[in-house]
Motif scaffolding. Structure first.
Motif, PDB file in Angstrom:
ATOM      1  N   CYS A 146      17.788 -19.475   5.620  1.00  0.00           N
ATOM      2  CA  CYS A 146      17.214 -19.953   4.539  1.00  0.00           C
ATOM      3  C   CYS A 146      16.544 -19.632   3.594  1.00  0.00           C
ATOM      4  O   CYS A 146      15.596 -18.795   3.559  1.00  0.00           O
ATOM      5  N   PRO A 147      17.430 -19.929   2.511  1.00  0.00           N
ATOM      6  CA  PRO A 147      16.290 -18.759   0.909  1.00  0.00           C
ATOM      7  C   PRO A 147      14.825 -19.138   1.077  1.00  0.00           C
ATOM      8  O   PRO A 147      14.178 -18.215   1.159  1.00  0.00           O
ATOM      9  N   CYS A 148      14.261 -20.450   0.987  1.00  0.00           N
ATOM     10  CA  CYS A 148      12.510 -20.973   1.732  1.00  0.00           C
ATOM     11  C   CYS A 148      12.070 -20.196   2.007  1.00  0.00           C
ATOM     12  O   CYS A 148      10.757 -19.422   2.047  1.00  0.00           O
ATOM     13  N   SER A 149      12.678 -20.174   3.243  1.00  0.00           N
ATOM     14  CA  SER A 149      12.261 -19.232   4.945  1.00  0.00           C
ATOM     15  C   SER A 149      11.876 -17.831   4.754  1.00  0.00           C
ATOM     16  O   SER A 149      10.947 -17.311   4.726  1.00  0.00           O
ATOM     17  N   GLU A 154       6.577 -13.600   5.577  1.00  0.00           N
ATOM     18  CA  GLU A 154       5.979 -12.021   5.595  1.00  0.00           C
ATOM     19  C   GLU A 154       7.210 -11.564   6.456  1.00  0.00           C
ATOM     20  O   GLU A 154       7.712 -10.293   6.414  1.00  0.00           O
ATOM     21  N   PHE A 155       7.990 -11.768   7.398  1.00  0.00           N
ATOM     22  CA  PHE A 155       9.297 -11.170   8.161  1.00  0.00           C
ATOM     23  C   PHE A 155      10.234 -12.443   8.364  1.00  0.00           C
ATOM     24  O   PHE A 155       9.144 -13.308   9.250  1.00  0.00           O
ATOM     25  N   GLY A 156      11.080 -12.351   9.060  1.00  0.00           N
ATOM     26  CA  GLY A 156      12.275 -13.441   9.218  1.00  0.00           C
ATOM     27  C   GLY A 156      12.143 -14.078   8.411  1.00  0.00           C
ATOM     28  O   GLY A 156      11.707 -14.383   7.653  1.00  0.00           O
ATOM     29  N   ALA A 157      12.814 -15.137   8.822  1.00  0.00           N
ATOM     30  CA  ALA A 157      13.829 -16.748   8.179  1.00  0.00           C
ATOM     31  C   ALA A 157      14.880 -17.963   9.569  1.00  0.00           C
ATOM     32  O   ALA A 157      14.780 -17.058  10.620  1.00  0.00           O
ATOM     33  N   HIS A 158      14.966 -19.040   8.879  1.00  0.00           N
ATOM     34  CA  HIS A 158      14.690 -19.564  10.196  1.00  0.00           C
ATOM     35  C   HIS A 158      16.693 -19.844   9.417  1.00  0.00           C
ATOM     36  O   HIS A 158      17.134 -20.029   8.583  1.00  0.00           O
ATOM     37  N   ASN A 159      16.955 -19.656  10.417  1.00  0.00           N
ATOM     38  CA  ASN A 159      18.719 -19.583  10.481  1.00  0.00           C
ATOM     39  C   ASN A 159      19.188 -21.095  11.323  1.00  0.00           C
ATOM     40  O   ASN A 159      18.631 -21.296  12.352  1.00  0.00           O
ATOM     41  N   GLN A 160      19.819 -20.877  10.970  1.00  0.00           N
ATOM     42  CA  GLN A 160      21.383 -22.612  11.468  1.00  0.00           C
ATOM     43  C   GLN A 160      22.719 -22.530  11.670  1.00  0.00           C
ATOM     44  O   GLN A 160      23.299 -21.763  10.782  1.00  0.00           O
ATOM     45  N   LYS A 210      20.931 -19.358   1.838  1.00  0.00           N
ATOM     46  CA  LYS A 210      22.095 -20.398   1.116  1.00  0.00           C
ATOM     47  C   LYS A 210      21.341 -21.547   1.661  1.00  0.00           C
ATOM     48  O   LYS A 210      21.321 -21.772   2.895  1.00  0.00           O
ATOM     49  N   PHE A 211      20.919 -22.404   1.509  1.00  0.00           N
ATOM     50  CA  PHE A 211      20.920 -23.723   1.276  1.00  0.00           C
ATOM     51  C   PHE A 211      22.374 -24.517   1.336  1.00  0.00           C
ATOM     52  O   PHE A 211      22.815 -23.830   0.768  1.00  0.00           O
ATOM     53  N   VAL A 212      22.101 -25.371   1.815  1.00  0.00           N
ATOM     54  CA  VAL A 212      23.353 -26.454   2.030  1.00  0.00           C
ATOM     55  C   VAL A 212      23.593 -26.685   0.569  1.00  0.00           C
ATOM     56  O   VAL A 212      25.034 -27.060   0.262  1.00  0.00           O
ATOM     57  N   GLU A 213      22.672 -26.841  -0.316  1.00  0.00           N
ATOM     58  CA  GLU A 213      23.144 -27.125  -1.719  1.00  0.00           C
ATOM     59  C   GLU A 213      24.243 -26.224  -1.915  1.00  0.00           C
ATOM     60  O   GLU A 213      24.943 -26.408  -2.420  1.00  0.00           O
ATOM     61  N   ASP A 214      23.479 -24.771  -2.073  1.00  0.00           N
ATOM     62  CA  ASP A 214      24.508 -23.933  -2.178  1.00  0.00           C
ATOM     63  C   ASP A 214      25.683 -23.954  -1.859  1.00  0.00           C
ATOM     64  O   ASP A 214      26.928 -23.339  -2.811  1.00  0.00           O
ATOM     65  N   ILE A 215      25.537 -23.852  -0.640  1.00  0.00           N
ATOM     66  CA  ILE A 215      27.213 -23.862   0.757  1.00  0.00           C
ATOM     67  C   ILE A 215      27.946 -25.099  -0.640  1.00  0.00           C
ATOM     68  O   ILE A 215      29.515 -24.502  -0.598  1.00  0.00           O
ATOM     69  N   ALA A 216      27.773 -26.313  -0.750  1.00  0.00           N
ATOM     70  CA  ALA A 216      28.359 -27.035  -1.510  1.00  0.00           C
ATOM     71  C   ALA A 216      28.698 -26.922  -2.636  1.00  0.00           C
ATOM     72  O   ALA A 216      30.184 -27.184  -3.129  1.00  0.00           O
ATOM     73  N   LYS A 217      28.442 -26.135  -3.342  1.00  0.00           N
ATOM     74  CA  LYS A 217      28.445 -25.866  -4.842  1.00  0.00           C
ATOM     75  C   LYS A 217      29.445 -24.114  -4.504  1.00  0.00           C
ATOM     76  O   LYS A 217      30.241 -24.652  -5.419  1.00  0.00           O
ATOM     77  N   ASP A 218      29.117 -23.723  -3.843  1.00  0.00           N
ATOM     78  CA  ASP A 218      29.976 -22.200  -3.999  1.00  0.00           C
ATOM     79  C   ASP A 218      31.288 -22.640  -4.114  1.00  0.00           C
ATOM     80  O   ASP A 218      32.625 -22.463  -3.907  1.00  0.00           O
ATOM     81  N   LEU A 219      31.089 -23.712  -2.812  1.00  0.00           N
ATOM     82  CA  LEU A 219      32.867 -24.007  -2.676  1.00  0.00           C
ATOM     83  C   LEU A 219      33.479 -25.259  -3.507  1.00  0.00           C
ATOM     84  O   LEU A 219      34.462 -25.059  -3.577  1.00  0.00           O
ATOM     85  N   PHE A 220      32.632 -25.993  -3.919  1.00  0.00           N
ATOM     86  CA  PHE A 220      33.308 -26.991  -4.600  1.00  0.00           C
ATOM     87  C   PHE A 220      33.891 -26.128  -5.808  1.00  0.00           C
ATOM     88  O   PHE A 220      35.156 -25.958  -6.337  1.00  0.00           O
ATOM     89  N   LEU A 221      33.282 -24.656  -5.889  1.00  0.00           N
ATOM     90  CA  LEU A 221      33.866 -24.314  -7.497  1.00  0.00           C
ATOM     91  C   LEU A 221      35.004 -23.269  -7.293  1.00  0.00           C
ATOM     92  O   LEU A 221      35.801 -22.536  -7.703  1.00  0.00           O
ATOM     93  N   LYS A 222      35.280 -22.904  -6.060  1.00  0.00           N
ATOM     94  CA  LYS A 222      36.589 -21.920  -5.068  1.00  0.00           C
ATOM     95  C   LYS A 222      37.497 -23.167  -5.371  1.00  0.00           C
ATOM     96  O   LYS A 222      38.530 -23.178  -5.275  1.00  0.00           O
ATOM     97  N   LEU A 223      37.361 -24.739  -4.974  1.00  0.00           N
ATOM     98  CA  LEU A 223      38.423 -25.357  -4.746  1.00  0.00           C
ATOM     99  C   LEU A 223      38.733 -26.305  -5.846  1.00  0.00           C
ATOM    100  O   LEU A 223      39.973 -26.657  -5.706  1.00  0.00           O
ATOM    101  N   ASP A 224      37.837 -26.316  -6.978  1.00  0.00           N
ATOM    102  CA  ASP A 224      38.074 -26.941  -7.822  1.00  0.00           C
ATOM    103  C   ASP A 224      39.192 -26.411  -8.104  1.00  0.00           C
ATOM    104  O   ASP A 224      40.496 -27.641  -8.914  1.00  0.00           O
TER     105      ASP A 224
END
Length: 271
Positions: A146-149, A154-160, A210-224
């Protein structure tokens, strides 16, 4: 013997679909490298049903599956649908097969070769309005951070773990779509990680949030530029929330009046 199914039905009610589902059969699927991968397909097959008959002949669906579908390809699916339409006197026939598909993966640092399975499917329809249309689908598990996390901590970020499901029409290999999905996420997943690999993937994901929005947008540009129509669904199984995060993006093909009149719409309409 008396043909009960073909008896005239006075209720005058046509049905949109009749058929069979959850049929498991051994199949082979062509790979990009030119080989054939054995796997197990789960089939659904059916037709539209006229008002004038009481029931369809269910055994004919199984006969067609056994006759045609040991190897899966767009050509074989079309031949199968043409056969079932003729046998059952239908105007529309549909088939779907879902199967696990194995892809080779090498661990990023130690270079150990592994296999990872993804869920894939082909759905084909043949009718007098749309012609012949095939939609391919694959669900690819990937890793996001997560980019926001990362920004507020101060350290770390949540992953999923994230599932990216892509449905498309056109001549794209399953392997190529998997590569496009993985390159749009924070990091691919690997069935096996030694400690040097684990260090690499966690640090790389941290540098590529990456947000889920980032993944969707980046993938769209590659598939388009590669497919006339497709649908992307990104689902993040959140590690610090009791809910999932979702992003969806679709591209629909434009159909000209001339193609509608000529009934030549193969690969034009997304389902």
């Amino acid at each position: 013997m008396r043909d009960v199914q073909s008896e005239r039905d006075p209720r005058n009610v046509p049905l949109d679909y009749v058929g069979i589902e959850n049929v498991r059969l051994p199949i082979t699927v062509r790979t990009k490298e030119g080989g054939k991968q054995p796997t197990v397909g789960t089939f659904s097959i059916g037709v539209d049903f006229p008002h004038s008959f009481r029931g369809t002949h269910m055994s004919r669906f199984m006969e067609v599956l056994y006759q045609h579908l040991e190897e899966i390809s767009q050509t074989r699916l079309r031949v199968t649908l043409e056969d079932i339409k003729e046998r059952l006197k239908a105007t529309k026939a549909m088939i779907e097969v879902a199967f696990p598909f194995a892809v080779k993966k090498s661990t990023p640092v130690t270079k150990l070769e592994t296999l990872m399975y993804v869920d894939a499917s082909f759905k084909a329809e043949l009718n007098s309005t749309r012609g012949y249309v095939v939609t391919s689908t694959v669900t690819v598990p990937v890793h996001s951070l997560c980019p926001c996390s990362r920004d507020i901590s101060e350290f770390g970020a949540h992953n999923q773990r994230v599932d990216v499901t892509v449905s498309w029409q056109g001549d794209l290999w399953i392997e190529d779509v998997i590569t496009l999905v993985e390159s749009s996420a924070s990091q691919p997943l690997y069935p096996l990680l030694k400690r040097p690999d684990e260090k690499y993937v966690t640090e790389k994901a941290y540098l590529n949030p990456k947000f889920v929005e980032d993944i969707a947008k980046d993938l769209f540009l590659k598939l388009d530029p590669l497919s006339p129509c497709f649908r992307i669904k990104v689902v993040s199984y959140e590690s610090i929330h009791p809910h999932n995060a979702v992003a969806i993006k679709e591209k629909r093909a434009e159909v000209s009046e001339s193609s509608v009149r000529s009934n030549d719409q193969e690969h034009r309409d997304c389902t």
